[in-house]
Design a protein around this motif. Structure first.
Motif, PDB file in Angstrom:
ATOM      1  N   SER A 289       3.333   2.533  -5.132  1.00 37.28           N
ATOM      2  CA  SER A 289       4.704   2.076  -5.371  1.00 37.28           C
ATOM      3  C   SER A 289       5.048   0.809  -4.597  1.00 37.28           C
ATOM      4  CB  SER A 289       5.697   3.178  -4.977  1.00 37.28           C
ATOM      5  OG  SER A 289       5.547   4.298  -5.802  1.00 37.28           O
ATOM      6  N   GLY A 290       4.377   0.587  -3.479  1.00 32.48           N
ATOM      7  CA  GLY A 290       4.711  -0.582  -2.648  1.00 32.48           C
ATOM      8  C   GLY A 290       4.827  -0.163  -1.201  1.00 32.48           C
ATOM      9  N   PHE A 291       5.299  -1.088  -0.359  1.00 34.77           N
ATOM     10  CA  PHE A 291       5.357  -0.827   1.086  1.00 34.77           C
ATOM     11  C   PHE A 291       6.774  -1.015   1.613  1.00 34.77           C
ATOM     12  CE2 PHE A 291       1.181  -2.800   0.150  1.00 34.77           C
ATOM     13  CZ  PHE A 291       0.383  -1.688   0.394  1.00 34.77           C
ATOM     14  N   CYS A 292       7.246  -0.032   2.333  1.00 35.61           N
ATOM     15  CA  CYS A 292       8.563  -0.156   2.972  1.00 35.61           C
ATOM     16  C   CYS A 292       8.388  -0.974   4.265  1.00 35.61           C
ATOM     17  CB  CYS A 292       9.088   1.243   3.289  1.00 35.61           C
ATOM     18  SG  CYS A 292      10.603   1.261   4.234  1.00 35.61           S
ATOM     19  N   PRO A 293       9.148  -2.062   4.416  1.00 31.79           N
ATOM     20  CA  PRO A 293       8.962  -2.924   5.602  1.00 31.79           C
ATOM     21  C   PRO A 293       9.660  -2.348   6.836  1.00 31.79           C
ATOM     22  CG  PRO A 293      10.658  -3.835   4.185  1.00 31.79           C
ATOM     23  CD  PRO A 293      10.189  -2.580   3.518  1.00 31.79           C
ATOM     24  N   VAL A 294       9.137  -1.250   7.369  1.00 31.98           N
ATOM     25  CA  VAL A 294       9.844  -0.517   8.426  1.00 31.98           C
ATOM     26  C   VAL A 294      10.080  -1.362   9.689  1.00 31.98           C
ATOM     27  CG1 VAL A 294       9.245   1.830   7.732  1.00 31.98           C
ATOM     28  CG2 VAL A 294       7.672   0.563   9.147  1.00 31.98           C
ATOM     29  N   HIS A 295       9.151  -2.256   9.979  1.00 31.14           N
ATOM     30  CA  HIS A 295       9.298  -3.077  11.179  1.00 31.14           C
ATOM     31  C   HIS A 295      10.526  -3.976  11.054  1.00 31.14           C
ATOM     32  CE1 HIS A 295       8.096  -4.971  14.829  1.00 31.14           C
ATOM     33  NE2 HIS A 295       7.825  -6.145  14.279  1.00 31.14           N
ATOM     34  N   THR A 325       0.254   8.190   9.189  1.00 28.39           N
ATOM     35  CA  THR A 325       0.197   7.193   8.110  1.00 28.39           C
ATOM     36  C   THR A 325       1.276   6.139   8.314  1.00 28.39           C
ATOM     37  OG1 THR A 325      -0.571   8.939   6.640  1.00 28.39           O
ATOM     38  CG2 THR A 325       0.214   6.910   5.603  1.00 28.39           C
ATOM     39  N   ALA A 326       2.467   6.576   8.696  1.00 33.23           N
ATOM     40  CA  ALA A 326       3.574   5.636   8.904  1.00 33.23           C
ATOM     41  C   ALA A 326       3.242   4.629   9.994  1.00 33.23           C
ATOM     42  CB  ALA A 326       4.854   6.395   9.260  1.00 33.23           C
ATOM     43  N   ALA A 327       2.680   5.144  11.099  1.00 32.10           N
ATOM     44  CA  ALA A 327       2.366   4.253  12.220  1.00 32.10           C
ATOM     45  C   ALA A 327       1.291   3.240  11.821  1.00 32.10           C
ATOM     46  CB  ALA A 327       1.914   5.071  13.424  1.00 32.10           C
ATOM     47  N   LEU A 328       0.244   3.726  11.157  1.00 30.66           N
ATOM     48  CA  LEU A 328      -0.853   2.819  10.781  1.00 30.66           C
ATOM     49  C   LEU A 328      -0.392   1.814   9.726  1.00 30.66           C
ATOM     50  CD1 LEU A 328      -3.873   5.320  10.644  1.00 30.66           C
ATOM     51  CD2 LEU A 328      -3.151   3.852  12.539  1.00 30.66           C
ATOM     52  N   LEU A 329       0.380   2.299   8.766  1.00 32.52           N
ATOM     53  CA  LEU A 329       0.834   1.419   7.681  1.00 32.52           C
ATOM     54  C   LEU A 329       1.787   0.340   8.197  1.00 32.52           C
ATOM     55  CD1 LEU A 329       0.532   1.117   4.600  1.00 32.52           C
ATOM     56  CD2 LEU A 329       2.593   2.508   4.343  1.00 32.52           C
ATOM     57  N   ALA A 330       2.656   0.713   9.121  1.00 35.00           N
ATOM     58  CA  ALA A 330       3.604  -0.273   9.676  1.00 35.00           C
ATOM     59  C   ALA A 330       2.847  -1.419  10.337  1.00 35.00           C
ATOM     60  CB  ALA A 330       4.521   0.405  10.688  1.00 35.00           C
ATOM     61  N   PRO A 337       0.067  -4.848  15.560  1.00 33.70           N
ATOM     62  CA  PRO A 337      -0.303  -3.506  16.031  1.00 33.70           C
ATOM     63  C   PRO A 337       0.782  -2.820  16.851  1.00 33.70           C
ATOM     64  CG  PRO A 337      -1.494  -5.205  17.240  1.00 33.70           C
ATOM     65  CD  PRO A 337      -0.772  -5.903  16.129  1.00 33.70           C
ATOM     66  N   ALA A 338       1.804  -3.591  17.269  1.00 32.08           N
ATOM     67  CA  ALA A 338       2.899  -2.972  18.029  1.00 32.08           C
ATOM     68  C   ALA A 338       4.097  -2.630  17.123  1.00 32.08           C
ATOM     69  CB  ALA A 338       3.348  -3.920  19.145  1.00 32.08           C
ATOM     70  N   ALA A 339       3.908  -2.758  15.813  1.00 32.80           N
ATOM     71  CA  ALA A 339       5.048  -2.556  14.890  1.00 32.80           C
ATOM     72  C   ALA A 339       5.645  -1.157  15.005  1.00 32.80           C
ATOM     73  CB  ALA A 339       4.615  -2.819  13.461  1.00 32.80           C
ATOM     74  N   MET A 340       4.794  -0.139  15.166  1.00 34.90           N
ATOM     75  CA  MET A 340       5.309   1.222  15.395  1.00 34.90           C
ATOM     76  C   MET A 340       4.358   1.901  16.366  1.00 34.90           C
ATOM     77  SD  MET A 340       6.022   4.446  12.808  1.00 34.90           S
ATOM     78  CE  MET A 340       7.203   3.676  11.729  1.00 34.90           C
ATOM     79  N   ASN A 341       4.802   2.112  17.618  1.00 32.82           N
ATOM     80  CA  ASN A 341       3.920   2.776  18.574  1.00 32.82           C
ATOM     81  C   ASN A 341       4.049   4.296  18.446  1.00 32.82           C
ATOM     82  OD1 ASN A 341       6.062   3.744  20.194  1.00 32.82           O
ATOM     83  ND2 ASN A 341       6.122   1.859  21.408  1.00 32.82           N
ATOM     84  N   ALA A 342       3.266   5.018  19.247  1.00 31.44           N
ATOM     85  CA  ALA A 342       3.202   6.475  19.086  1.00 31.44           C
ATOM     86  C   ALA A 342       4.571   7.132  19.301  1.00 31.44           C
ATOM     87  CB  ALA A 342       2.179   7.052  20.060  1.00 31.44           C
ATOM     88  N   HIS A 343       5.296   6.685  20.336  1.00 36.44           N
ATOM     89  CA  HIS A 343       6.611   7.285  20.598  1.00 36.44           C
ATOM     90  C   HIS A 343       7.599   6.959  19.483  1.00 36.44           C
ATOM     91  CE1 HIS A 343       6.160   9.108  24.591  1.00 36.44           C
ATOM     92  NE2 HIS A 343       5.296   8.130  24.861  1.00 36.44           N
TER      93      HIS A 343
END
Ligand SMILES: [Zn+2]
Length: 446
Positions: A289-295, A325-330, A337-343
């Protein structure tokens, strides 16, 4: 010496990640629970001095986190898991899912499918889920029986379905359901207009008015694909987000699901409205469907929560996996690589979900005064050793974790991997019956 305070349950854990305050990992602490609530989070020795517990649980190889919040799904669609894979959204919906639903969906389908889904969610650490499906009264009843927290949104579409004759019927049934659960501690009923392309202006406006009056949540699929946006531009001259804003439907009570196709103006509109985004990365990936630009959304101050979507487009309801998946995809989408960290990933699956659902005063973090909605993860598998950072283990290596215990509002839903409020054997047996009906060759060798 002062007498000890009586509590019902004391959970001693090796690690606790409370999520609020952010980026904190507590070591060798205990959570004291009285009634439905957390009344203290304190070091082990202190807890033993202060509390006389009816029951003490030692979870010495475990991390406690807030119960996960699955902020978007269609629970009953668990009975269609693996039914139609590898199609784009339109083909998947029009040629496979909607015909299957027309043939099979009734009150029993929703009851049994929802029960299967809730069992799966509890076993993977979820204590609260948001649902949008036909026969929502069935989903609400099953959720109540299972003692899981839920936001049940009743569907609004312009056309008739197995659940009703059309919009007037959906509104009447949905409002009656809202009334029935008005005082419920765990279940909240809201509006679920399916998508901008299946609901007319008139009915979207009616949702906006009624949701405002009742202070009820609204959840809608929005900007799921580029085609949805280009078709809308062709047909209405407006992007769906602009149309919803004009109709008064974008408010802090609104949960916008998917949001893959967004320009700067769309992001500005959502940020100004206070509406929330529910990101469903695995469903978006599977349906291409596409990618949500969460960052970018985060930078604009928009609250981003996570959902699995239905099992037919995922194919599971595991929020730990969704988080990974969310963390890796972001990271991939933003090339950062800092777009979504573990916390941050853990926050998306907990407190951000609670904010989106309007229940962050009650749940979404492990804090004194909040509901005891807790998930315990056993973490002694060698694939997680050495363990320098429990949050990273959860976000990036959760297949090596085991969800061992789950509580919702202080009540145990899972103990040492065993469901407490649902009967697993019974659920499996009923699912097999449905599998035979839906796909007659299921289980037999051709
Ligand atoms: Zn959906």
């Amino acid at each position: 010496m002062p007498s000890k305070q009586a509590v019902r349950l004391l959970i001693k854990a090796r690690w606790i990640i409370p999520v609020v305050p952010a980026n904190r990992v507590l070591e060798n602490c205990a959570i004291a629970i009285k009634g439905q609530k957390i009344i203290a989070i304190t070091p082990w020795e202190e807890a033993e001095k202060r509390f006389q517990a009816e029951q003490t649980l030692n979870l010495e190889n475990h991390i406690l986190i807030p119960g996960l919040i699955n902020a978007h799904g269609h629970a009953a669609m668990n009975l269609l898991r693996g039914y139609a894979d590898d199609y784009p959204l339109e083909t998947w919906l029009n040629e496979h899912i909607w015909p299957a639903e027309a043939k099979h969906v009734d009150a029993e389908f929703v009851r049994d499918g929802t029960e299967l889904a809730i069992a799966e969610m509890i076993r993977s650490g979820t204590t609260c889920f948001a649902d949008m499906y036909f026969f929502p009264e069935q989903a609400a009843q099953v959720a109540r029986r299972a003692h899981i927290r839920a936001q049940i949104t009743f569907p609004i579409l312009d056309f008739p379905t197995a659940w009703g004759d059309g919009p007037d019927d959906y509104f009447a049934k949905g409002l009656a359901l809202h009334d029935e659960y008005r005082a419920d501690d765990l279940i909240r009923i809201g509006f679920g207009p399916h998508a901008p392309y299946t609901v007319s202006d008139q009915h979207l406006q009616r949702v906006a008015t009624l949701a405002g009056e009742l202070e009820a949540p609204v959840q809608i699929h929005l900007h799921e694909t580029a085609k949805e946006v280009s078709d809308a531009l062709e047909q209405t001259g407006k992007r769906p987000i602009a149309r919803l804003q004009e109709l008064g439907l974008l408010t802090p009570q609104t949960q916008c699901v998917h949001m893959t196709e967004l320009d700067e103006q769309d992001i500005g509109t959502i940020a100004n409205s206070g509406a929330h985004v529910i990101h469903c990365p695995e469903s978006n990936l599977k349906l291409a469907s596409g990618f949500c630009p969460v960052h970018k959304l985060g930078q604009a101050g928009i609250n981003v929560a996570l959902g699995t979507d239905g099992a037919a487009s995922n194919n599971n309801l595991n929020m730990l996996e969704e988080m990974q998946t969310a963390a890796l995809l972001a990271k991939a989408v933003s090339q950062n690589p800092a777009a979504m960290n573990a916390h941050q990933a853990l926050a998306c699956a907990t407190i951000n979900g609670a904010k989106a659902l309007g229940i962050d005063q009650v749940t979404g973090s492990l804090e004194v005064g909040k509901s005891a909605d807790i998930c315990a993860l056993q973490i002694d598998d060698l694939a997680n050793l050495p363990l320098y950072d429990p949050a990273a283990a959860i976000a990036y290596n959760n297949r090596a974790l085991k969800v061992s215990h789950v509580w919702a509002a202080g009540r145990a839903l899972l103990l040492s991997g065993h469901l407490q409020t649902l009967n697993e054997r019974d659920i499996k047996a009923r699912t097999q019956v449905w599998a035979g009906r839906i796909h007659p060759n299921n289980g037999s060798t051709p």
